[in-house]
Design a protein around this motif. Structure first.
Motif, short mmCIF file in Angstrom:
data_model
loop_
_atom_site.label_atom_id
_atom_site.label_comp_id
_atom_site.label_asym_id
_atom_site.label_seq_id
_atom_site.Cartn_x
_atom_site.Cartn_y
_atom_site.Cartn_z
N ALA A 1 0.79 -1.23 0.00
CA ALA A 1 0.00 0.00 0.00
C ALA A 1 0.83 1.28 0.00
O ALA A 1 0.28 2.35 0.26
N VAL A 2 2.12 1.23 -0.30
CA VAL A 2 2.94 2.44 -0.32
C VAL A 2 2.98 3.05 -1.71
O VAL A 2 2.90 4.26 -1.87
N SER A 3 3.13 2.22 -2.74
CA SER A 3 2.94 2.68 -4.12
C SER A 3 1.54 2.23 -4.53
O SER A 3 1.33 1.05 -4.80
N ASN A 4 0.60 3.16 -4.55
CA ASN A 4 -0.78 2.76 -4.85
C ASN A 4 -1.25 3.36 -6.17
O ASN A 4 -0.50 3.98 -6.91
N GLY A 5 -2.53 3.18 -6.46
CA GLY A 5 -3.07 3.65 -7.72
C GLY A 5 -3.04 5.15 -7.86
O GLY A 5 -2.82 5.69 -8.95
N GLU A 6 -3.24 5.87 -6.76
CA GLU A 6 -3.26 7.33 -6.82
C GLU A 6 -1.88 7.87 -7.15
O GLU A 6 -1.72 8.73 -8.01
N SER A 7 -0.85 7.38 -6.46
CA SER A 7 0.51 7.90 -6.70
C SER A 7 1.03 7.47 -8.06
O SER A 7 1.63 8.27 -8.79
N SER A 8 0.80 6.23 -8.44
CA SER A 8 1.30 5.75 -9.73
C SER A 8 0.54 6.37 -10.89
O SER A 8 1.12 6.69 -11.94
N GLY A 9 -0.76 6.57 -10.71
CA GLY A 9 -1.55 7.23 -11.75
C GLY A 9 -1.10 8.66 -11.97
O GLY A 9 -1.04 9.14 -13.11
N ALA A 10 -0.76 9.35 -10.88
CA ALA A 10 -0.29 10.73 -10.99
C ALA A 10 1.06 10.79 -11.68
O ALA A 10 1.34 11.70 -12.47
N TRP A 11 1.92 9.81 -11.40
CA TRP A 11 3.24 9.77 -12.05
C TRP A 11 3.07 9.55 -13.56
O TRP A 11 3.73 10.21 -14.38
N ALA A 12 2.19 8.64 -13.93
CA ALA A 12 1.93 8.41 -15.35
C ALA A 12 1.31 9.64 -16.00
O ALA A 12 1.64 10.00 -17.14
#
Length: 465
Positions: free
Chosen positions: A25-36
């Protein structure tokens, strides 16, 4: 600094900036989606990923099975449901920009089942799979089945050679890149081999150059290498950009994305990162995986260090210097230790460390009765989060055991990572970090506790700083 040139990765040109996958739960959909969305490659973790109720609240992973096998099956179900949920969030957050990858550990419990389940349930939302922690021979075949690219994580040219010759040469077209993870500088579990000294870090350039030369010998001249571990300012890596000897290179950031507004870690964890000093991240071998790992030297880690220091060797029968009788366990059954070790043990007993626990290496470690109760309870509650666990002696084989004694010098990694990810306690739980994490305190970008959005961070990184 040289301008960053887009690289074709996972079927699209993207910035050569990759978010490192951080488990539980540290790299989640919100953080990875924002990076993309910012134009790079966002990576969500497929390790015990969170799923949600109808109101969007994370669902606690509570295990009801009475046996380890039953709890292991529950863990797989949690992993599949959570992975699909994070993929969906990342896909929606990215707005069709960049690429979304899923990160898994090959040595995690039920890795193959979870990969199949998430890739089947999130088709079209995931473009690549990164996989390390072991030798993931089968990840290529699985990725090809679902039409995604795969990115093995290695720490040496030799490791990639073994993977290529055994499996990957059959799936050349879907090899999106090779992640070189520096075994001395990267956070989390590291790929140090028995021939490498944990106290003597090696320059990554010759190691990555050897990897490139190995890849070129297989005709992979245009396949990117992703440099992971120790990357902070790109200006410090400028000689890697457009370097004809290294070929196409991207850079992975695992630690810096922790300190963003989209990062799901607790406020206490973020404040802890801002206060770290050189030497506060420790390369240790306490992990139940048997791998080295890099984590913050907090009270949790200090307790493990002290526990192993309170340790003596024993024999079941008197031999040579091991002639001093020492009672162990509720019935006081004798084992035999050296006279000097007996004196050390008596000193620990007088300090309250009155319980001696046997290890798989024929040693005794001394803990308090409360610590002993905590260790034994965690071992009993094992849910099989690893393919093989030194701490609980669980294994994914038919017998459900490694065949070795459970090791009290280690800990339940799933329990502590769930706690550090979902509570404010980052002092008494395992807190992974890369060895450059101390730079948060000195980097002027984070002056006065500034915490950027992911978009702001990616833009900042692209400037070289």
């Amino acid at each position: 600094m040289k301008a960053l040139k887009p690289l074709p990765m996972s079927g699209r040109e993207v910035l050569p900036l990759v978010e490192g996958g951080k488990g539980i739960a540290v790299s989640n959909g919100e953080s990875s989606g924002a990076w993309a969305a910012a134009g790079g490659i966002g990576t969500f973790s497929g390790v015990n990923a969170d799923s949600y109720d109808e109101n969007g609240n994370p669902l606690p992973q509570i295990y009801k099975g009475k046996t380890r096998r039953e709890r292991h099956n529950e863990l797989i179900a949690f992993g599949i449901e959570g992975g699909i949920a994070q993929a969906r969030i990342a896909h929606e957050t990215s707005n069709g920009n960049g690429r979304i990858h899923m990160n898994v550990l090959w040595e995690m419990g039920g890795a193959e089942h979870i990969l199949h389940g998430v890739l089947e349930g999130a088709q079209g939302m995931i473009h690549g799979v990164t996989c390390g922690a072991g030798m993931p021979y089968k990840v290529a075949e699985i990725a090809v089945r679902y039409g995604v690219h795969y990115y093995p994580i290695v720490s040496s040219a030799r490791a990639f050679r073994a993977l290529w010759l055994r499996a990957y040469h059959k799936f050349r077209d879907n090899l999106g890149g090779v992640v070189y993870e520096d075994p001395w500088l990267a956070g989390g579990h590291n790929g140090l081999s028995n021939s490498e000294d944990p106290q003597k870090p090696e320059d990554p350039f010759p190691r990555v150059l050897a990897l490139r030369q190995m890849m070129n010998s297989f005709g992979l001249n245009d396949t990117p290498i992703v440099m992971a571990g120790g990357v902070w300012w790109l200006s410090e890596w400028e000689d890697w950009l457009d370097n004809p000897d290294l070929g196409p290179v991207a850079f992975q950031f695992g630690t810096r994305p922790l300190l963003t507004q989209e990062s799901p870690i607790s406020t206490a964890w973020k404040h802890k990162l801002l206060a770290l000093q050189p030497g506060d991240v420790f390369l240790n071998r306490f992990s139940p995986t048997g791998f080295y790992s890099s984590a913050v030297k907090n009270p949790f880690l200090l307790d493990l260090m002290a526990r192993s220091e309170r340790q003596i060797a024993y024999l079941s029968k008197p031999v040579g210097e091991h002639s001093a009788e020492f009672p162990v366990g509720p019935r006081g059954r004798p084992v035999y230790v050296t006279e000097s070790d007996k004196q050390r043990a008596e000193g620990w007993l007088s300090q309250g460390f009155t319980t001696a626990l046997k290890t798989p290496d024929s040693t005794l470690v001394f803990v308090t009765p409360g610590q002993s109760e905590h260790i034994l309870r965690d071992q009993v509650d094992c849910m099989g989060c690893l393919s093989a666990c030194n701490f609980s002696n669980w294994a994914q084989n038919e017998e459900g055991t490694t065949g070795k004694r459970a090791d009290p010098r280690s800990f339940c990694i799933q329990k502590t990572l769930q706690a550090v990810s979902h509570t404010e306690d980052c002092e008494h739980q395992l807190m992974f970090a890369g060895h450059n994490a101390y730079r948060f305190a000195s980097d002027p970008y984070y002056k006065d506790g500034f915490i950027p959005t992911v978009k702001q961070l990616v833009e900042r990184i692209a400037t070289g700083y």
